[in-house]
Scaffold this motif. Sequence first.
Motif, short mmCIF file in Angstrom:
data_model
loop_
_atom_site.label_atom_id
_atom_site.label_comp_id
_atom_site.label_asym_id
_atom_site.label_seq_id
_atom_site.Cartn_x
_atom_site.Cartn_y
_atom_site.Cartn_z
N THR A 1 0.84 -1.19 0.00
CA THR A 1 0.00 0.00 0.00
C THR A 1 0.88 1.24 0.00
O THR A 1 2.02 1.21 0.47
CB THR A 1 -0.93 0.02 1.23
OG1 THR A 1 -1.66 1.24 1.24
CG2 THR A 1 -0.14 -0.10 2.52
N ASN B 1 -0.04 3.86 1.60
CA ASN B 1 -0.35 4.55 2.84
C ASN B 1 0.80 4.42 3.83
O ASN B 1 1.32 3.32 4.06
CB ASN B 1 -1.63 3.98 3.46
CG ASN B 1 -2.36 5.00 4.30
OD1 ASN B 1 -2.08 6.19 4.22
ND2 ASN B 1 -3.30 4.54 5.09
N CYS C 1 -0.78 9.51 6.77
CA CYS C 1 -1.94 9.54 7.65
C CYS C 1 -1.91 10.76 8.57
O CYS C 1 -2.92 11.46 8.74
CB CYS C 1 -2.00 8.26 8.49
SG CYS C 1 -2.40 6.77 7.56
N ASN D 1 -2.52 13.99 6.64
CA ASN D 1 -3.91 14.09 6.20
C ASN D 1 -4.82 14.56 7.33
O ASN D 1 -5.75 15.32 7.11
CB ASN D 1 -4.40 12.73 5.67
CG ASN D 1 -4.09 12.53 4.20
OD1 ASN D 1 -4.04 13.50 3.44
ND2 ASN D 1 -3.89 11.30 3.79
N LEU E 1 -12.72 10.68 5.61
CA LEU E 1 -13.41 9.52 5.02
C LEU E 1 -13.00 9.33 3.57
O LEU E 1 -12.77 8.20 3.12
CB LEU E 1 -14.93 9.71 5.12
CG LEU E 1 -15.56 9.60 6.50
CD1 LEU E 1 -17.07 9.84 6.41
CD2 LEU E 1 -15.29 8.24 7.14
N CYS E 2 -12.91 10.43 2.83
CA CYS E 2 -12.54 10.34 1.40
C CYS E 2 -11.12 9.83 1.21
O CYS E 2 -10.83 9.10 0.25
CB CYS E 2 -12.72 11.70 0.73
SG CYS E 2 -14.43 12.26 0.60
N THR E 3 -10.22 10.22 2.11
CA THR E 3 -8.83 9.75 2.01
C THR E 3 -8.62 8.42 2.73
O THR E 3 -7.50 7.91 2.76
CB THR E 3 -7.88 10.81 2.62
OG1 THR E 3 -8.29 11.11 3.96
CG2 THR E 3 -7.89 12.07 1.78
N ARG E 4 -9.67 7.89 3.32
CA ARG E 4 -9.65 6.59 4.00
C ARG E 4 -8.67 6.55 5.17
O ARG E 4 -8.09 5.51 5.48
CB ARG E 4 -9.34 5.46 3.02
CG ARG E 4 -10.39 5.30 1.93
CD ARG E 4 -10.14 4.10 1.05
NE ARG E 4 -11.19 3.94 0.06
CZ ARG E 4 -11.25 2.94 -0.82
NH1 ARG E 4 -10.28 2.01 -0.82
NH2 ARG E 4 -12.24 2.87 -1.69
N THR F 1 -12.53 5.35 9.37
CA THR F 1 -13.81 4.84 8.91
C THR F 1 -14.92 5.54 9.70
O THR F 1 -14.66 6.27 10.65
CB THR F 1 -13.92 3.32 9.12
OG1 THR F 1 -13.84 3.03 10.53
CG2 THR F 1 -12.78 2.60 8.40
N TRP F 2 -16.14 5.29 9.33
CA TRP F 2 -17.28 5.99 9.93
C TRP F 2 -17.66 5.43 11.29
O TRP F 2 -18.41 6.07 12.05
CB TRP F 2 -18.49 5.91 9.01
CG TRP F 2 -18.95 4.49 8.74
CD1 TRP F 2 -18.56 3.70 7.71
CD2 TRP F 2 -19.85 3.71 9.54
NE1 TRP F 2 -19.17 2.47 7.79
CE2 TRP F 2 -19.96 2.44 8.90
CE3 TRP F 2 -20.57 3.94 10.70
CZ2 TRP F 2 -20.77 1.42 9.40
CZ3 TRP F 2 -21.37 2.92 11.22
CH2 TRP F 2 -21.47 1.68 10.57
N TYR G 1 -5.45 5.71 15.79
CA TYR G 1 -5.18 4.32 15.46
C TYR G 1 -4.69 3.51 16.66
O TYR G 1 -5.11 2.37 16.89
CB TYR G 1 -4.12 4.23 14.36
CG TYR G 1 -4.59 4.61 12.97
CD1 TYR G 1 -5.94 4.71 12.67
CD2 TYR G 1 -3.67 4.86 11.96
CE1 TYR G 1 -6.35 5.05 11.41
CE2 TYR G 1 -4.08 5.20 10.69
CZ TYR G 1 -5.43 5.30 10.42
OH TYR G 1 -5.84 5.63 9.15
N HIS H 1 -14.11 -3.53 13.22
CA HIS H 1 -15.24 -2.62 13.06
C HIS H 1 -16.27 -2.82 14.16
O HIS H 1 -16.85 -1.86 14.66
CB HIS H 1 -15.88 -2.82 11.69
CG HIS H 1 -15.04 -2.31 10.56
ND1 HIS H 1 -15.27 -2.62 9.24
CD2 HIS H 1 -13.94 -1.49 10.57
CE1 HIS H 1 -14.37 -2.02 8.48
NE2 HIS H 1 -13.55 -1.34 9.26
#
Length: 317
Positions: A15, A17, A22, A25, A206-209, A212-213, A254, A261
């Motif tokens: 990835t 990322n 992070c 962002n 949320l758009c950049t992940r 999460t919600w 994090y 989830h």
Amino acid sequence: MQQLLFISPSPHVHTSNTVSRCMWNVVIALVPALLCALYFFGIGAAIVIATSVVGCVLTEYLITRFMLRQPAQIGNGAAILTGVLLGFNLPSNLPVWIVLIGSVVAIGIGKMAFGGLGCNIFNPALVGRVFLLLSFPVQMTTWPEPLVNTTSYPDATTGATILSQLKMGLIDPKNVDLLNGLTGQMGGSLGEVSAIALLIGFIYLLCTRVITWHIPVSIVVVAAAFSFCIGVDPCVEILSGGLLLGAIFMATDYVTSPMSHRGMLVYGALIGLITIIIRQWGAYPEGMSFAILLMNGFTPLINRYIKPAKFGERSKK
């Protein structure tokens, strides 16, 4: 010279990322709220946030280089993010020396004492904020009024927050102007003032992940539902104080939040519940910081009993 290869167990996830991506962002997501804080509180907001960032960065650099004897990693943005979040949890008229103490506690005790980035149990910025609240309760609960003498620091015109007035019975919840909560024209910590600015940051994350919600939504939904059940206006509770700031930017850390989830939903639901309980029946008008720190301590237990599906295994329904 022989080249050394480091082999780790599978699975290997490729990835783009990174930790730095992070962190930066999240800093970018905080820019709308930062601009609102500067607009409503002026020079005081700039001084407090700048002092907090410099204090956090300097503390981490000194501890890393001269105590841990390791290369400093200031460029990843972690210390800067902690400084911004700590500043967002402080009033704009807080003396510089108190802000510096909070920065040292946030990084030195809340983060580096546990081993540095990724090892801390509690959110560092909230550790610094709660330490200052318990050590300097008068200074930490003296709130400047927005757009009133914004060029004065630290002798700005002060007033009680909406939550404080509700706690003391000075105003009726029906008379609270919710539009001010949306736009930011109300007293409080620097990062509490504009729900719209915080929601813009939430959408960006949320758009950049980056997040999460699950945690923010579960906090807000449970806090609103519990407020409604006990006869309190849910909109006032959500738009007042640090609920949105904590739900979007603090509880989603994090390191200190659950991995699965389902665990995030449980974690967020309990934060929302505890926050409203403290607000309604506790000694403090605001309970978000205490609720998040309390659930930070329960995160290892949540991870132990609510585990994500193993890689390649079909999740159980």
